[in-house]
Design a protein around this motif. Structure first.
Motif, PDB file in Angstrom:
ATOM      1  N   ILE A  83       0.948  -0.805   0.349  1.00  0.00           N
ATOM      2  CA  ILE A  83      -0.060   0.146  -0.058  1.00  0.00           C
ATOM      3  C   ILE A  83       1.014   1.376  -0.203  1.00  0.00           C
ATOM      4  CG2 ILE A  83      -1.638   0.994   0.962  1.00  0.00           C
ATOM      5  CD1 ILE A  83      -2.891  -1.348   0.210  1.00  0.00           C
ATOM      6  N   GLU A 101      -4.637  10.971  -4.596  1.00  0.00           N
ATOM      7  CA  GLU A 101      -5.084   9.586  -5.171  1.00  0.00           C
ATOM      8  C   GLU A 101      -4.694   8.564  -5.046  1.00  0.00           C
ATOM      9  OE1 GLU A 101      -7.843  11.030  -8.621  1.00  0.00           O
ATOM     10  OE2 GLU A 101      -5.402  10.913  -9.334  1.00  0.00           O
ATOM     11  N   GLN A 105      -3.227   3.051  -1.905  1.00  0.00           N
ATOM     12  CA  GLN A 105      -3.469   2.536  -3.022  1.00  0.00           C
ATOM     13  C   GLN A 105      -2.448   1.471  -2.954  1.00  0.00           C
ATOM     14  OE1 GLN A 105      -7.255   2.193  -4.713  1.00  0.00           O
ATOM     15  NE2 GLN A 105      -7.219   4.293  -3.333  1.00  0.00           N
ATOM     16  N   ASN A 106      -3.283   0.371  -3.794  1.00  0.00           N
ATOM     17  CA  ASN A 106      -2.256  -0.510  -3.979  1.00  0.00           C
ATOM     18  C   ASN A 106      -1.139  -0.361  -4.875  1.00  0.00           C
ATOM     19  OD1 ASN A 106      -0.718  -3.203  -4.982  1.00  0.00           O
ATOM     20  ND2 ASN A 106      -1.578  -4.335  -3.286  1.00  0.00           N
ATOM     21  N   MET A 109      -1.570  -0.116  -8.938  1.00  0.00           N
ATOM     22  CA  MET A 109      -2.126   0.920  -9.602  1.00  0.00           C
ATOM     23  C   MET A 109      -1.002   1.567 -10.869  1.00  0.00           C
ATOM     24  SD  MET A 109      -2.308   3.862  -6.961  1.00  0.00           S
ATOM     25  CE  MET A 109      -3.252   4.552  -8.385  1.00  0.00           C
TER      26      MET A 109
END
Length: 232
Positions: A83, A101, A105-106, A109
């Motif tokens: 992450i 953004e 998130q992983n 992406m």
């Protein structure tokens, strides 16, 4: 004030003052009021020390972030679950997502699905076994932008000691690959021009080693181009 607590300043016999919590409560039927005072001197000192430490930590983090933002390469910091914890300004420029953004998130992406699926397994394998397949190495991969476009890049992963965090460095190879393709195209064009010559032609190094021959040379001498190359 009865039944409540509030912070006030108290005065000692020697004239010094100190912060404290004052609480007042009424004793039933006696008509008397009890006052409770708790000295906050140590608490206030601890709070001040904590605030100073937090300010210093924030300044240190801001300094680190400003250094990372000055980097020419995209940089990501991820945890053991892959992450994203931190990104620099170059990452925003290269990939199109904002820092907000990115965070949480992983890291997959930024990778096409085929690469993304294997990336998590590589990191998990390293964390489970300690065997480094990607950590501490560089490899060329294809990266994925927010707009869906892809580009070639060099990915490097490094573990930060004792923190459990992994830093990923991404160098965009778009310009380098374009330059390589242009050089290769020019080389192939030169080879075609040389092969079109009617006479035998050799290109040799300063040491007299054959670097290139044309097709006419193989016809005249009988050796293949592969047999010529590298010979004196």
């Amino acid at each position: 004030m009865i039944g409540t607590q509030r912070e006030v300043t108290a005065c000692r016999k020697d004239g010094t003052t100190f912060p404290c919590v004052l609480g007042l409560s009424e004793t039933p039927q006696s008509g008397m009021i009890c006052g409770f005072i708790r000295d906050l001197t140590k608490d206030k000192a601890a709070q001040a020390a904590m605030m100073t430490k937090n300010r210093e930590l924030q300044m240190h983090q801001n300094l680190i972030m400003s250094i990372l933002d000055a980097s020419f390469h995209a940089l990501f910091v991820i945890n053991e679950q892959c992450i994203i914890q931190m990104v620099n300004a170059k990452s925003v420029d290269v990939f199109g997502w904002t820092k907000e953004e990115f965070i949480g998130q992983n890291i997959k992406m930024i990778m096409p699905p085929a690469i993304a699926d294997s990336h998590d397994s590589y990191v998990k394998h390293y964390l489970d076994t300690g065997i480094k397949k990607m950590i501490g190495t560089l490899r060329e991969v294809t990266a994925y932008r927010k707009d869906g476009s892809t580009f070639p890049c060099r990915l490097g992963l490094a573990e930060t000691k004792e923190s459990g965090l992994i830093c990923g460095f991404i160098h965009d190879l778009t310009e380098e690959k374009a330059a390589e393709a242009e050089i290769l195209a020019k080389k192939r064009l030169a080879e075609k021009i040389i092969d079109a010559a009617f006479d035998s032609l050799f290109v040799i190094s300063e040491r007299g080693i054959i670097e290139m021959v044309n097709r006419a040379s193989t016809t005249v001498f009988g050796w293949s181009q592969e047999e010529f190359i590298g010979q004196n």
